[in-house]
Design a protein around this motif. Structure first.
Motif, PDB file in Angstrom:
ATOM      1  N   LYS A 189      18.287  22.579   0.620  1.00  0.00           N
ATOM      2  CA  LYS A 189      17.296  23.074  -0.326  1.00  0.00           C
ATOM      3  C   LYS A 189      17.898  24.168  -1.188  1.00  0.00           C
ATOM      4  O   LYS A 189      18.955  24.726  -0.875  1.00  0.00           O
ATOM      5  CB  LYS A 189      16.060  23.591   0.414  1.00  0.00           C
ATOM      6  N   LYS A 190      17.223  24.504  -2.269  1.00  0.00           N
ATOM      7  CA  LYS A 190      17.732  25.498  -3.209  1.00  0.00           C
ATOM      8  C   LYS A 190      17.447  26.911  -2.698  1.00  0.00           C
ATOM      9  O   LYS A 190      16.345  27.208  -2.223  1.00  0.00           O
ATOM     10  CB  LYS A 190      17.076  25.324  -4.579  1.00  0.00           C
ATOM     11  N   GLU A 225      19.033  22.300   5.239  1.00  0.00           N
ATOM     12  CA  GLU A 225      18.208  21.216   4.706  1.00  0.00           C
ATOM     13  C   GLU A 225      18.571  20.851   3.271  1.00  0.00           C
ATOM     14  O   GLU A 225      17.884  20.039   2.646  1.00  0.00           O
ATOM     15  CB  GLU A 225      16.729  21.618   4.769  1.00  0.00           C
ATOM     16  N   ALA A 259      17.185  26.718   5.023  1.00  0.00           N
ATOM     17  CA  ALA A 259      17.182  26.097   3.701  1.00  0.00           C
ATOM     18  C   ALA A 259      18.546  25.508   3.370  1.00  0.00           C
ATOM     19  O   ALA A 259      18.648  24.412   2.818  1.00  0.00           O
ATOM     20  CB  ALA A 259      16.761  27.115   2.642  1.00  0.00           C
ATOM     21  N   ASP A 307      11.165  23.901  -0.736  1.00  0.00           N
ATOM     22  CA  ASP A 307      12.075  23.206  -1.637  1.00  0.00           C
ATOM     23  C   ASP A 307      12.986  24.203  -2.344  1.00  0.00           C
ATOM     24  O   ASP A 307      14.097  23.855  -2.735  1.00  0.00           O
ATOM     25  CB  ASP A 307      11.284  22.403  -2.672  1.00  0.00           C
ATOM     26  N   SER A 308      12.499  25.415  -2.532  1.00  0.00           N
ATOM     27  CA  SER A 308      13.334  26.473  -3.099  1.00  0.00           C
ATOM     28  C   SER A 308      12.887  27.805  -2.521  1.00  0.00           C
ATOM     29  O   SER A 308      11.694  28.059  -2.361  1.00  0.00           O
ATOM     30  CB  SER A 308      13.256  26.492  -4.628  1.00  0.00           C
TER      31      SER A 308
END
Length: 394
Positions: free
Chosen positions: A369-370, A367, A364, A346-347
């Motif tokens: 994400k962070k 997707e 990332a 997620d990060s």
């Protein structure tokens, strides 16, 4: 005079013929426009992947293939091989990968566009074509607002972070990891907090410390880090990410109390952290210092690390010369598993430059994400990489 009704067999035959024609029309349409097809996300029941990817065009049989070689670590190899793959696939040419020490199909299943194979006349041993992205549209490069570890990444990697074709190639490789690689990766995936709990958070960090490596590493002082400082700042950044939905600007005692309780609830939510590093001490430090209910992902299958450096380091390194073929295959498979695990968070936190994290950053970004890069002159805080600019409306 009324038309006689068709017999049931005749009506069924007509319906089947219409359905068949509809299917054939759809197949022809998809074949003629392959770049507008989006791949389904495989294994979506196993881990959260929300991005969409371009379907890779099929190589044309009348065009010659290219081949890629490699040296050094997995990050260096992929950062040079992916541009060659972008070049070949955008030209609808086949890619053969020929790594001398570890076979490509030890790590990845062959796909139609990229296969283990012999060296070709057009071969890129430790480089890529100068015009590798000539047929690929690239948007403006996104970067943190202030100086950070992002700045150390080369222009080619920065271009690929948000390049749909590069993202799609890497995603295709991720979906076709070999069983050997999955023996390392799947036990870690089973520990992700967001796998079984949608409210869970999974965070990742890669820390390249050096492990007393000699050779060119010793001379690259700009890559040397203060490990303890990096560990402290990264954990603080991760906690801040967990608290990032907090309301700010509260002034009353009641509001402050509510915020404190809310933070405690957030710190107690399901959180997992994946730590990959060239030294074992990094993961062990997180195990000792994360909040008590956070989980640090523990590899189920662990290989010994070399006394100094990494198994696959700089060109000419003799660190792995005493490893058997099986041991080399296992060491590289472990590295590939870690590289792709960095893209399933997620990060993702990037405290210092390493080509090892290139794949994770690109996945990332695909997707949504962070990705956070450690700032260079802002008191040691992580800076978020901005979202890609939306495509303009036509």
């Amino acid at each position: 005079m009324a038309r006689p009704l068709k017999s049931r067999p005749s009506a069924l035959k007509e319906i089947m013929l219409i359905a068949l024609l509809a299917i054939l029309t759809m197949v022809v349409t998809l074949t003629q426009n392959p770049l507008n097809i989006y791949l389904p996300v495989p294994n979506s029941k196993d881990y959260d992947l929300s991005g969409t990817y371009l379907s890779l065009p099929l190589p044309l049989s009348n065009l010659t293939a290219i081949s890629t070689g490699a040296c050094c670590g997995i990050g260096h190899r992929m950062s040079l091989n992916i541009p060659s793959m972008v070049y070949a696939i955008s030209n609808k040419r086949l890619v053969y990968v020929n790594w001398g020490d570890v076979a490509w199909n030890t790590l990845f299943n062959n796909i139609t566009q990229i296969k283990q194979g012999p060296e070709q006349k057009e071969h890129y041993g430790n480089g890529y074509p100068k015009d590798w992205k000539s047929l690929v549209e690239t948007g403006p490069i996104q970067k943190p607002v202030n100086a950070s570890s992002y700045d150390r990444y080369g222009a080619e990697m920065k271009n690929m972070f948000d390049m749909p074709l590069a993202q799609s190639i890497i995603k295709s490789l991720s979906d076709n990891l070999s069983l050997r690689v999955l023996t390392f990766l799947e036990p870690m995936r089973n520990q992700y907090a967001n796998k079984h709990n949608r409210a869970g958070l999974h965070m990742c960090v890669h820390i390249r410390e050096g492990n007393n490596e000699s050779g060119d590493w010793a001379g690259k002082t700009w890559r040397h880090i203060d490990l303890q400082s990096i560990l402290n700042i990264t954990l603080a950044g991760m906690k801040e990410f967990v608290f990032s939905t907090e309301t700010t600007g509260n002034t009353s005692a009641t509001d402050r109390t509510f915020t404190a309780i809310n933070k405690m609830n957030k710190i107690n939510k399901k959180v997992s952290i994946f730590v990959t590093s060239d030294i074992e001490a990094a993961r062990r430090w997180f195990e000792r210092h994360v909040p008590k209910n956070w989980h640090v992902v523990k590899p189920e299958k662990v290989l010994p690390k070399p006394e100094t450096g990494v198994w696959f380091g700089q060109h000419g390194s003799k660190t792995n010369q005493n490893l058997t073929k099986h041991e080399k295959d296992e060491a590289m498979a472990e590295a590939v598993a870690d590289v792709f695990a960095l893209g399933e968070c997620d990060s993702l936190f990037i405290p210092n430059y390493s080509s090892f994290s290139f794949i994770g950053i690109t996945l990332a970004r695909a997707e949504k994400k962070k990705v956070f890069f450690l700032g260079s002159n802002n008191g040691g805080e992580y800076l978020e990489m901005p979202e890609p600019e939306p495509e303009p409306d036509i």
